[in-house]
Scaffold this motif. Structure first.
Motif, mmCIF file in Angstrom:
data_model
loop_
_atom_site.group_PDB
_atom_site.id
_atom_site.type_symbol
_atom_site.label_atom_id
_atom_site.label_comp_id
_atom_site.label_asym_id
_atom_site.label_seq_id
_atom_site.Cartn_x
_atom_site.Cartn_y
_atom_site.Cartn_z
ATOM 1 N N ARG A 113 0.811 -1.217 0.000
ATOM 2 C CA ARG A 113 0.000 0.000 0.000
ATOM 3 C C ARG A 113 0.846 1.269 0.000
ATOM 4 N N PRO A 114 1.922 1.392 0.811
ATOM 5 C CA PRO A 114 2.736 2.613 0.744
ATOM 6 C C PRO A 114 3.359 2.828 -0.639
ATOM 7 N N LEU A 115 3.793 1.738 -1.278
ATOM 8 C CA LEU A 115 4.375 1.856 -2.616
ATOM 9 C C LEU A 115 3.322 2.297 -3.629
ATOM 10 N N ILE A 116 2.143 1.702 -3.546
ATOM 11 C CA ILE A 116 1.076 2.038 -4.493
ATOM 12 C C ILE A 116 0.638 3.494 -4.326
ATOM 13 N N SER A 117 0.479 3.931 -3.088
ATOM 14 C CA SER A 117 0.036 5.311 -2.879
ATOM 15 C C SER A 117 1.127 6.303 -3.283
ATOM 16 N N SER A 118 2.390 5.978 -3.045
ATOM 17 C CA SER A 118 3.450 6.909 -3.457
ATOM 18 C C SER A 118 3.586 6.950 -4.973
ATOM 19 N N VAL A 119 3.362 5.833 -5.644
ATOM 20 C CA VAL A 119 3.410 5.821 -7.113
ATOM 21 C C VAL A 119 2.261 6.651 -7.672
ATOM 22 N N ALA A 120 1.068 6.486 -7.122
ATOM 23 C CA ALA A 120 -0.083 7.260 -7.596
ATOM 24 C C ALA A 120 0.129 8.760 -7.362
#
Length: 101
Positions: A6-13
């Motif tokens: 989740r942290p990776l996905i939100s930072s990518v978005a």
């Protein structure tokens, strides 16, 4: 259920949306370079998360990969389906004896 990505996905978005806002009205080549750099950074992050980072685990991973590659390069013996079927069924009753009897 907790998703560890989740942290990776939100930072990518967040990064993509910020990049899109910054590049509104920019020349196409600058946009292409910016997205290529962003994709390269994302690729590095994914590779680091997939491959082990501790040296002893990394060594074990490379050894296992090397052994797998060696097994793939070794050709398997060629099997003959008719001959294998004859050997599995045993000697035939009408076949001559090999010892000349």
């Amino acid at each position: 259920m907790h998703n560890p990505n989740r942290p990776l996905i939100s930072s990518v978005a967040t990064g993509i949306s910020g990049l899109v806002l910054a590049l509104i009205g920019a020349p196409w080549w600058l946009t292409a370079i910016a997205f290529a750099c962003f994709a390269l950074g994302l690729l590095v992050t994914v590779i680091q998360s997939v491959f082990p980072q501790d040296s002893e685990h990394r060594l074990a991973w490379w050894r296992a990969r090397w052994h797998h590659q060696q097994r793939r390069r070794t050709p398997l013996p060629v099997r003959h389906p008719v001959r294998d079927a004859r050997q599995a069924s045993g000697p035939r009753a009408d076949a001559p004896d090999r010892h000349g009897e």
